[in-house]
Design an enzyme around this catalytic site. Structure first.
Site, mmCIF file in Angstrom:
data_model
loop_
_atom_site.group_PDB
_atom_site.id
_atom_site.type_symbol
_atom_site.label_atom_id
_atom_site.label_comp_id
_atom_site.label_asym_id
_atom_site.label_seq_id
_atom_site.Cartn_x
_atom_site.Cartn_y
_atom_site.Cartn_z
ATOM 1 C CG PHE A 58 -10.871 4.883 4.161
ATOM 2 C CD1 PHE A 58 -10.241 4.565 2.972
ATOM 3 C CD2 PHE A 58 -10.404 5.962 4.892
ATOM 4 C CE1 PHE A 58 -9.177 5.296 2.524
ATOM 5 C CE2 PHE A 58 -9.330 6.709 4.447
ATOM 6 C CZ PHE A 58 -8.704 6.378 3.251
ATOM 7 C CG ASP A 59 -15.960 -0.726 2.343
ATOM 8 O OD1 ASP A 59 -16.803 -1.140 3.154
ATOM 9 O OD2 ASP A 59 -15.277 -1.475 1.626
ATOM 10 C CB VAL A 60 -13.329 -1.225 7.077
ATOM 11 C CG1 VAL A 60 -12.220 -2.074 7.715
ATOM 12 C CG2 VAL A 60 -13.337 0.180 7.670
ATOM 13 C CB THR A 117 -11.996 -0.635 0.856
ATOM 14 O OG1 THR A 117 -13.278 -0.670 0.213
ATOM 15 C CG2 THR A 117 -11.185 0.537 0.306
ATOM 16 C CE LYS A 142 -20.285 0.959 4.262
ATOM 17 N NZ LYS A 142 -18.881 0.922 3.829
#
Length: 238
Positions: A14-16, A19, A151
């Site tokens: 997961f992106d946090v 998201t 990222k």
């Protein structure tokens, strides 16, 4: 239709911020709190546009420490005082940023089947607050402090691949879940991951506080909420 069913994955990465944590609401609320002290009516979308330009500059620092610098840069364009102390307040306010309304329950549901991995460009100090607010659902977590990069640098993803491989898995076992086309969806496709786009801004124009991608990547899975992803996973696994 996606090539692989949701039930085939062992890991969800997961992106946090953006998201799971409502980054735009938290940022705008912090700026509005400052603006209210001077009687300024702050336009949230305008603030996000200025933020996006300032954040993605060559002299950017790690997030969210960089908010102190960003604030001083964007304050004049918003009619606010470019006071470094206010920038520090905006940065420190990140500790109170809240999850989206569906994040905690969705993660708790998904955790019953999958190993959840956090992949965030945020610093470890901020992730600690986000993790607590989300109910500490993660099997593992990778922050910018852990990886030394952000990222969409593939090197960030390769560190996660190495972790999964050490547990006997592979990138084929991972579904990468994120809202950012630029930071996550595009690069995950290049790296051969199955991906899931959570389109948090489905009811708003543009990319808000997130940089626009050079080109749009059609995701393998597409939902407008984490709740919808959790429901789909439950449906397959029932």
């Amino acid at each position: 239709m996606p090539a692989k069913p949701l039930s085939s994955f062992r890991y969800l990465s997961f992106d946090v911020v953006g998201t799971l944590i409502d980054f735009e609401a938290g940022l705008v609320a912090g700026l509005r709190g400052i603006a209210a002290e001077d009687g300024v009516d702050l336009d949230g979308e305008a603030a996000l546009t200025l933020y996006r330009t300032a954040r993605y500059s060559p002299d950017a620092l790690r997030f969210p420490d960089d908010l102190a610098r960003v604030y001083v840069q964007i304050a004049p364009g918003l009619g606010l005082r470019p006071d470094p102390a206010l920038g520090a307040r905006l940065r420190d306010g990140v500790a109170g940023w809240a999850p989206f309304a569906d994040s905690v329950a969705a993660l708790a549901s998904l955790k019953q089947k999958y190993r959840l991995i956090a992949m965030t460009n945020a610093q470890r100090w901020a992730f600690g607050h986000f993790d607590a607010a989300l109910g500490q659902p993660f099997h593992a977590a990778f922050t910018v402090d852990d990886t030394g990069t952000e990222k969409p640098d593939p090197a960030f993803f390769h560190q996660v691949f190495a972790f999964v491989e050490a547990e006997g898995g592979s990138r084929d076992d991972i579904l990468h879940v994120a809202q950012s086309q630029y930071h996550d969806i595009g690069v995950s496709r290049v790296l051969g991951l199955t991906n899931c786009w959570i389109e948090r801004r489905h009811d708003a124009a543009g990319y808000g506080g997130t940089i626009a991608p050079a080109e749009f990547t059609t995701p393998d899975y597409h939902f407008t909420s984490m709740a919808a992803l959790a429901d789909a996973a439950r449906g397959e696994l029932a």
